[in-house]
Each structure stands twice: as structure tokens, then as C-alpha cells.
Scaffold this motif. Structure first.
Motif, PDB file in Angstrom:
ATOM      1  N   LEU A 198      78.611   6.590  11.842  1.00 11.09           N
ATOM      2  CA  LEU A 198      79.933   7.184  12.062  1.00 11.09           C
ATOM      3  C   LEU A 198      80.514   6.746  13.403  1.00 11.09           C
ATOM      4  O   LEU A 198      81.710   6.418  13.498  1.00 11.09           O
ATOM      5  CB  LEU A 198      79.810   8.710  11.996  1.00 11.09           C
ATOM      6  CG  LEU A 198      81.099   9.509  12.171  1.00 11.09           C
ATOM      7  CD1 LEU A 198      82.140   9.126  11.133  1.00 11.09           C
ATOM      8  CD2 LEU A 198      80.791  11.019  12.080  1.00 11.09           C
ATOM      9  N   SER A 216      85.476  17.113  15.097  1.00  8.14           N
ATOM     10  CA  SER A 216      84.656  16.693  13.965  1.00  8.14           C
ATOM     11  C   SER A 216      83.922  15.396  14.275  1.00  8.14           C
ATOM     12  O   SER A 216      82.768  15.214  13.885  1.00  8.14           O
ATOM     13  CB  SER A 216      85.504  16.539  12.698  1.00  8.14           C
ATOM     14  OG  SER A 216      86.443  15.499  12.825  1.00  8.14           O
ATOM     15  N   PHE A 217      84.577  14.486  14.991  1.00  8.84           N
ATOM     16  CA  PHE A 217      83.930  13.220  15.349  1.00  8.84           C
ATOM     17  C   PHE A 217      82.889  13.440  16.453  1.00  8.84           C
ATOM     18  O   PHE A 217      81.797  12.875  16.407  1.00  8.84           O
ATOM     19  CB  PHE A 217      84.978  12.209  15.801  1.00  8.84           C
ATOM     20  CG  PHE A 217      84.457  10.806  15.970  1.00  8.84           C
ATOM     21  CD1 PHE A 217      84.162  10.032  14.862  1.00  8.84           C
ATOM     22  CD2 PHE A 217      84.258  10.269  17.229  1.00  8.84           C
ATOM     23  CE1 PHE A 217      83.678   8.734  15.008  1.00  8.84           C
ATOM     24  CE2 PHE A 217      83.775   8.976  17.390  1.00  8.84           C
ATOM     25  CZ  PHE A 217      83.484   8.211  16.272  1.00  8.84           C
ATOM     26  N   ASP A 219      81.161  16.183  17.088  1.00 11.32           N
ATOM     27  CA  ASP A 219      79.988  16.842  16.490  1.00 11.32           C
ATOM     28  C   ASP A 219      79.177  15.854  15.656  1.00 11.32           C
ATOM     29  O   ASP A 219      77.955  15.798  15.749  1.00 11.32           O
ATOM     30  CB  ASP A 219      80.423  17.988  15.570  1.00 11.32           C
ATOM     31  CG  ASP A 219      80.841  19.224  16.346  1.00 11.32           C
ATOM     32  OD1 ASP A 219      80.627  19.266  17.573  1.00 11.32           O
ATOM     33  OD2 ASP A 219      81.379  20.150  15.711  1.00 11.32           O
ATOM     34  N   GLY A 273      79.052  19.798  -0.771  1.00 12.90           N
ATOM     35  CA  GLY A 273      78.740  19.799   0.655  1.00 12.90           C
ATOM     36  C   GLY A 273      78.943  21.183   1.257  1.00 12.90           C
ATOM     37  O   GLY A 273      78.145  21.642   2.083  1.00 12.90           O
ATOM     38  N   TYR A 274      80.005  21.842   0.839  1.00 18.00           N
ATOM     39  CA  TYR A 274      80.272  23.204   1.320  1.00 18.00           C
ATOM     40  C   TYR A 274      79.153  24.161   0.901  1.00 18.00           C
ATOM     41  O   TYR A 274      78.659  24.968   1.713  1.00 18.00           O
ATOM     42  CB  TYR A 274      81.614  23.675   0.757  1.00 18.00           C
ATOM     43  CG  TYR A 274      81.997  25.076   1.149  1.00 18.00           C
ATOM     44  CD1 TYR A 274      82.585  25.334   2.383  1.00 18.00           C
ATOM     45  CD2 TYR A 274      81.795  26.146   0.280  1.00 18.00           C
ATOM     46  CE1 TYR A 274      82.946  26.620   2.748  1.00 18.00           C
ATOM     47  CE2 TYR A 274      82.154  27.432   0.630  1.00 18.00           C
ATOM     48  CZ  TYR A 274      82.724  27.664   1.865  1.00 18.00           C
ATOM     49  OH  TYR A 274      83.077  28.947   2.220  1.00 18.00           O
ATOM     50  N   ARG A 277      76.035  23.417   2.996  1.00 19.64           N
ATOM     51  CA  ARG A 277      76.130  23.815   4.404  1.00 19.64           C
ATOM     52  C   ARG A 277      76.092  25.324   4.559  1.00 19.64           C
ATOM     53  O   ARG A 277      75.495  25.844   5.507  1.00 19.64           O
ATOM     54  CB  ARG A 277      77.409  23.252   5.028  1.00 19.64           C
ATOM     55  CG  ARG A 277      77.554  23.524   6.524  1.00 19.64           C
ATOM     56  CD  ARG A 277      76.327  23.033   7.281  1.00 19.64           C
ATOM     57  NE  ARG A 277      76.415  23.076   8.738  1.00 19.64           N
ATOM     58  CZ  ARG A 277      76.248  24.164   9.479  1.00 19.64           C
ATOM     59  NH1 ARG A 277      76.041  25.326   8.907  1.00 19.64           N
ATOM     60  NH2 ARG A 277      76.305  24.076  10.790  1.00 19.64           N
ATOM     61  N   THR A 278      76.696  26.044   3.621  1.00 14.93           N
ATOM     62  CA  THR A 278      76.665  27.499   3.741  1.00 14.93           C
ATOM     63  C   THR A 278      75.273  28.035   3.386  1.00 14.93           C
ATOM     64  O   THR A 278      74.861  29.064   3.906  1.00 14.93           O
ATOM     65  CB  THR A 278      77.771  28.153   2.892  1.00 14.93           C
ATOM     66  OG1 THR A 278      77.700  27.643   1.554  1.00 14.93           O
ATOM     67  CG2 THR A 278      79.151  27.827   3.453  1.00 14.93           C
TER      68      THR A 278
ATOM     69  N   PRO B 191      84.302  11.822   8.948  1.00 12.03           N
ATOM     70  CA  PRO B 191      83.290  12.791   9.419  1.00 12.03           C
ATOM     71  C   PRO B 191      83.082  13.955   8.452  1.00 12.03           C
ATOM     72  O   PRO B 191      81.957  14.450   8.310  1.00 12.03           O
ATOM     73  CB  PRO B 191      83.855  13.277  10.758  1.00 12.03           C
ATOM     74  CG  PRO B 191      84.659  12.129  11.256  1.00 12.03           C
ATOM     75  CD  PRO B 191      85.262  11.485  10.022  1.00 12.03           C
ATOM     76  N   HIS B 192      84.141  14.406   7.789  1.00 11.08           N
ATOM     77  CA  HIS B 192      83.971  15.498   6.820  1.00 11.08           C
ATOM     78  C   HIS B 192      83.123  15.053   5.629  1.00 11.08           C
ATOM     79  O   HIS B 192      82.293  15.823   5.140  1.00 11.08           O
ATOM     80  CB  HIS B 192      85.342  16.006   6.353  1.00 11.08           C
ATOM     81  CG  HIS B 192      85.995  16.928   7.348  1.00 11.08           C
ATOM     82  ND1 HIS B 192      86.699  16.469   8.433  1.00 11.08           N
ATOM     83  CD2 HIS B 192      86.027  18.288   7.433  1.00 11.08           C
ATOM     84  CE1 HIS B 192      87.146  17.509   9.135  1.00 11.08           C
ATOM     85  NE2 HIS B 192      86.756  18.618   8.549  1.00 11.08           N
ATOM     86  N   THR B 221      76.333  18.442  10.236  1.00 10.72           N
ATOM     87  CA  THR B 221      76.886  19.031   9.016  1.00 10.72           C
ATOM     88  C   THR B 221      77.937  20.102   9.300  1.00 10.72           C
ATOM     89  O   THR B 221      78.479  20.684   8.357  1.00 10.72           O
ATOM     90  CB  THR B 221      75.773  19.683   8.166  1.00 10.72           C
ATOM     91  OG1 THR B 221      75.122  20.701   8.932  1.00 10.72           O
ATOM     92  CG2 THR B 221      74.745  18.656   7.714  1.00 10.72           C
ATOM     93  N   ARG B 222      78.241  20.364  10.569  1.00  8.55           N
ATOM     94  CA  ARG B 222      79.070  21.523  10.913  1.00  8.55           C
ATOM     95  C   ARG B 222      80.386  21.566  10.135  1.00  8.55           C
ATOM     96  O   ARG B 222      80.732  22.581   9.528  1.00  8.55           O
ATOM     97  CB  ARG B 222      79.350  21.564  12.414  1.00  8.55           C
ATOM     98  CG  ARG B 222      79.916  22.905  12.892  1.00  8.55           C
ATOM     99  CD  ARG B 222      80.128  22.968  14.414  1.00  8.55           C
ATOM    100  NE  ARG B 222      79.097  22.334  15.192  1.00  8.55           N
ATOM    101  CZ  ARG B 222      77.917  22.889  15.486  1.00  8.55           C
ATOM    102  NH1 ARG B 222      77.638  24.100  15.076  1.00  8.55           N
ATOM    103  NH2 ARG B 222      77.042  22.222  16.191  1.00  8.55           N
ATOM    104  N   VAL B 223      81.115  20.454  10.074  1.00 11.89           N
ATOM    105  CA  VAL B 223      82.436  20.495   9.433  1.00 11.89           C
ATOM    106  C   VAL B 223      82.359  20.568   7.904  1.00 11.89           C
ATOM    107  O   VAL B 223      83.384  20.776   7.256  1.00 11.89           O
ATOM    108  CB  VAL B 223      83.351  19.331   9.859  1.00 11.89           C
ATOM    109  CG1 VAL B 223      83.699  19.461  11.335  1.00 11.89           C
ATOM    110  CG2 VAL B 223      82.742  17.989   9.547  1.00 11.89           C
ATOM    111  N   ALA B 224      81.151  20.433   7.346  1.00  9.08           N
ATOM    112  CA  ALA B 224      81.021  20.626   5.891  1.00  9.08           C
ATOM    113  C   ALA B 224      81.249  22.089   5.510  1.00  9.08           C
ATOM    114  O   ALA B 224      81.426  22.398   4.329  1.00  9.08           O
ATOM    115  CB  ALA B 224      79.652  20.157   5.401  1.00  9.08           C
ATOM    116  N   ALA B 225      81.282  22.978   6.477  1.00  8.53           N
ATOM    117  CA  ALA B 225      81.573  24.391   6.205  1.00  8.53           C
ATOM    118  C   ALA B 225      83.077  24.671   6.122  1.00  8.53           C
ATOM    119  O   ALA B 225      83.488  25.802   5.868  1.00  8.53           O
ATOM    120  CB  ALA B 225      80.927  25.277   7.279  1.00  8.53           C
TER     121      ALA B 225
END
Lengths: 331, 331
Positions: A198, A216-217, A219, A273-274, A277-278, B191-192, B221-225
Motif C-alpha cells: 500500500l 486511512s493511509f 493506519d 470485510g466489515y 473486522r467487527t 486502503p479500505h 484493518t481499522r478502516v474495514a469497520a
């Protein structure tokens, strides 16, 4: 935890960030001594009041005399020579290590120090700094300490290592070496390569892309700032599992790319993905306390790790161990 | 900045997180009024003391009367109907938007409200919350506000929009819409998707992998939330650039996978990833103040953005604008 089993003593070989922190954390609870090949490191540890052996051989002789747990806390490239020295001077010692990849170390131990009473460890902690001065007694608090077992492992050998990890504040996760290495490929080694990829795609966008980069980038690329030689050492030693994880990541991205190009939709990757991650955020929510006892303790310990649980307490000894664990409610 | 140009008034259409924050931030500096299709939103904004139009048409009539800058702050799916209303009621209005993808909006504006005096905006800010109540006047401070220009753009139309962004605390980056969208694909949209793919590969490792996950996985994976519908809306509308960025990421990972499998080496991806990430950390280090004046101001502004610089001040008007920028020392 007053009758938590502990090793009679702890001998730390390699007094860098992890080894040095372990000496500081363990010292209030058990006799601790160490050795490091670096004269300055030995002097710094001695100046801080720790017992430091002059040579590796004297450290290992003392380990035998005190039935100490020898902890290999050196870089993985140094393990073969340490294991040869152990086989010569302290062949039947209690032994663990702190390496981030477990199967290759188990293979080396079996080949080079086959009489050692070995249980692998991976304390999942660290900072971006290294060396004796960077260590701290609090490095293990509220972190995960993996212990590797197989069906032939001796629970009485595991107990004082787990007890030491618990005493210095860690959660203990028992699992097989290969299962650890698969998990580590997914949650530690692959993230470093995704971050590196990335970061490069961002940089290929030139100065405008970098100037627009925000959360986002930042992180998603953070661990790409880790020193490349450290990333290589951990990733390359876990190549088999990492290649599998990379193939899965390539498949996820490739399918999403195809879907975006053909139908314009990213529904699948974004929703899955959501979900994933959750699930991470909820991972410990449904665990409840559970007590393990009995003859098949090693099997039970392995199942605790396999279902996402962890050990919180150990007591007793000599075939009458009792283990407190957090275990999924519905398993 | 006392003679920083500002629009005579600001009319915000859509009073959610960004629109509502912009009203709060701009109100101390310029007359502000707004409209939102939601009755509750209008009531909440009015209760907080803001001027709210009863209907879209009355908002647009007032915008024409006051020569206001109309800010489209609604979801991108609502833009076509807003643009049709503008073309009917306020056809020659000053116009900007806050969407995260700029070329598609420019195309819609040209098609549906061709007489509007349009300059695109992308304030690169936000929180995980939405709605009027989530807004705050400080949302734009120390953030980047992109303004899109092309060689036909009128610098005198750009100046009050840039002035507004500067007045509320943002850095202003001028660039072409297509260059923005390419950069956004790399540093925001990709990134997402990388985070979503990584989250899934982790979850595929089962409960053990999730229980071992620590900082590198949590960061990666943070932004996958983020809510999947928000990720889809922004990524799918930038498909062309995003596919290119995905192909580059797939190539990086694929080459690394091949190297690991054939030679056991990850030297290239780790060293290049490290270089790219550390370049991000240094991106503003070599900028120095520079003043732009003269007839080719739009060209100069575009070059500021292209080389990673940004605008810090605007003054003057009517063909005699002066622009303060941060610009690379060696360009």
C-alpha cells in the motif's frame, strides 16, 4: 495466585528488548540471571543490579545447578549456536524461546538440543526500540504470551512457564506450533507486506498523493516503517504459511477487482470485510471462566487456544494441576 | 488575512456532518444559511440558531439574491436532483461540492447545471459519526481542503472558495479533478479494500488467529469497520482509478509472493515499502513559503498541488490576486 507454579530460576540468554524486559519483570518473583554476547549489554544490566554471567558456559552451568528455565531471547539467527552450547553444557535444561515463528525453532531444538525439556513461547509484545536500555518490567502486562504444545507435551513442564507469563501480567494462549505460525502469518506477517504494498502504491501517485494522505493511509501503512531486516527475518522464516495467506489476500483483492471492473460492485469485499473486522472487536466478548483439571490437560489446553480462549491462572503441580481459563460460552 | 476574499454568503445544501460543520465554522466570518430535506435536521439547525430555508427553491432564490456560494453537501446520489433545481432557480450561481470523487461530479455539473460557476472541493476530514448533531466548527482545522481547477478555471472564482477554506483553518491543495481522483484511489479508496481483504484473511484463520491479533492487524484493518455502504459509494464512483491502484497493489504482492516462493526473499517489498512509508512521514519537510502572482495564476496553482505543496493564504481580487503557498525548495 499464591501457589502459581514458577521455575526455580530463570536464565535469560540475550538481554535485548524482550530478554531485558523479562529479567526486569521476573526478578521480583524468582531468581533471575542472564547473559548476552555484548560486553556493553552485560555491563549495563549489571550496573542496573542484575546478575550477569561472564560467559555462556558459566550461565548454562548455573542453569543446571539451579534447575533454571533457560529462555532463548536472542535473534533467531543466533539460536543454533546457543542450542549447541546447551546440548553440551546443560543438555536436559528447562528451555523456552521468544521467537515469533515456532515450528522452525521446534525443529532446531529437536535437532540440536534433543534432550532439552522444551516448550516454545511467543510473548506478543514489543516496541519500536531495541536493546537492554529499551526494556521495561511492564512490557508483558495485558499482552498475549503464546505457549506451544503438542500431544506429547508434559503439562508439568508447561505449568511453570505459563505461571511465569501469568505472574508478569500476560494472557497465556496454548496452541500447537504450526497453528501459531498459521495465525501469525495472517495477523502479523501479512499485515507487514500489505502495508508495504500500500505504501508503494501511494508513493507511485507522486507528491500530490502523499500530500493528500490522511488517516486511512497512515493506519494502513504504519508497520511499513518497521526496519526491513526485522520484517524479513520474521516473514521469511514463516514462508510456507505466509505464502498461503498472501494467496488468500491476492484472491480477495483479485475477485473484488474483477467485480468492480465487470459489474461496478464492491458489495462482497466491503460487507465481508466489515463482518470480519467487527468480529475482531467482539472476539473476547463471549468468553467465560472455566476450570480445567484431569489427565488430558494438554488436550484441553490445546482446545482452549484453538477456540480463541486463553489461560488466566495455574495452580498445583505433580499431576494435580488446575488451570483457570476463559472459554467461549457456547463451545 | 484581513483581506482574504470570501464569498458574499454561503448556502449549504445538506446539513449532515460536513455541511453542518461548515455552517458552524463559516458563520463567524460570512452570512450562512442552509437547507436539508430532513425536517428534523432543519429543526435542529434552526434550534441551534442557524438560518434555515423552508424549501430548496427558497434557499436557491436567496442564494441568487445574495450571490452566495452554494455548497452541495448532500450524498452524491442526491446531486443530480439538486443540480436540476439549481439550473432552474439559480442557474449562474457560485457553486462547489464536498464529494470525495471529483471528475464524476464535474461531469454532472457540466451536464445538469452548465451555467453554474463551479469549482469542486473535497475537504479531507470527517469522523465516524454523521448527521447535524455530529458536526463541529473545528472539523476543518489543520486538514486538507482540495479545490479542483482546470486550465479554463477563473482564479477570481476560486479565490473566495479557497479563502473560505483557509479562514476555517484548512490547507488548500489546488489540483485537477482527475489528479485528485487518482490520488484518492491510492491513499483513501485502496486502503479500505486492503483493510477489508486483510480482515478476511485474518478471520479465515479462525478464533485462534483473531485472539492473537495485535497492533499490526488492528492498524491494518481499522478502516474495514467503516459502514460498507459508505465505502461502496466512494470506491465504486472512482472505479477507473481504483482498478489501476488495485492492479498495482496486486502486482506488488504477486511479485513478492513469487520471490518468497522461489528464492525465500522479501528484500524488495520490505525495503521499497520502508522507503515509501518514510517518504510519507517527510512529505512536508522540504516545503518553504513562496508567493504566486501574475496572469497565469491557475497554472501556478495547479503546479503547487502537483508537486505536493499547498496554499496558505489568498489576498486581493479582480485579476490582482496574490497567493501564499508552501512549495518544495528544490523545484
Amino acid at each position: 495466585m499464591s501457589d502459581t507454579p514458577l521455575p526455580p530460576a530463570v536464565c535469560v540468554l540475550g538481554m535485548g528488548l524482550i530478554g531485558g524486559s523479562l529479567m526486569r519483570a521476573a526478578a521480583p518473583h524468582v531468581p533471575v540471571f542472564g547473559w548476552s554476547p555484548g560486553r556493553d549489554t552485560r555491563a549495563a544490566a549489571a550496573a542496573d543490579g542484575f546478575t550477569v554471567a561472564e560467559g555462556l558456559e558459566s550461565a548454562l552451568r548455573r542453569a543446571t545447578e539451579t534447575d533454571a528455565l533457560v529462555v532463548l531471547a536472542a535473534p533467531v539467527t543466533a539460536l543454533p549456536s546457543l542450542l549447541r552450547a546447551i546440548d553440551e553444557t546443560a543438555p536436559a535444561t528447562r528451555l523456552t524461546d521468544v521467537a515469533g515463528v515456532k515450528s522452525p525453532v521446534a525443529v532446531e531444538v529437536a535437532a540440536l538440543a534433543p534432550r532439552a525439556r522444551y516448550i516454545g513461547s511467543h510473548p506478543m509484545t514489543g516496541t519500536e526500540h531495541s536493546g537492554w536500555a529499551a526494556g521495561s518490567a511492564g512490557l508483558f502486562a495485558d499482552r498475549t504470551w503464546v505457549t506451544t504444545l503438542d500431544e506429547d507435551s508434559d503439562a508439568d513442564l508447561w505449568a511453570p512457564i505459563a505461571g511465569l507469563a501469568l505472574t508478569i501480567g500476560s494472557r497465556v494462549v496454548p496452541c500447537e506450533a504450526d497453528a501459531h505460525d498459521d495465525a501469525a502469518a495472517r495477523i502479523s506477517h501479512l499485515p507487514h507486506l500489505m502495508a508495504a504494498a500500500l505504501a508503494q502504491v501511494g508513493a507511485m501517485g507522486g507528491p500530490l498523493a502523499l500530500s493528500l494522505a490522511a488517516g486511512s493511509f497512515a493506519d494502513g501503512t504504519r508497520v511499513a516503517a518497521t526496519r526491513p531486516e526485522l520484517v524479513r527475518a520474521m516473514c521469511e522464516s514463516n514462508a510456507e504459511h505466509l505464502i498461503e495467506a498472501m494467496d488468500e489476500a491476492l484472491a480477495q483483492l483479485g475477485v473484488a477487482r474483477g467485480s468492480l471492473a465487470s459489474s461496478g460492485s464492491l458489495a462482497k469485499i466491503t460487507s465481508q470485510g466489515y463482518e470480519a473486522r467487527t468480529a475482531l472487536a467482539r472476539r473476547f466478548d463471549d468468553l467465560e471462566p472455566f476450570t480445567l483439571t484431569g489427565g488430558d490437560l494438554v488436550d484441553q489446553l490445546l482446545s482452549v487456544g484453538a477456540v480463541g480462549g486463553y489461560v488466566t491462572g495455574v495452580s498445583g503441580a505433580g499431576g494435580r494441576l488446575s488451570v483457570e481459563a476463559m472459554y467461549p460460552r457456547d463451545e
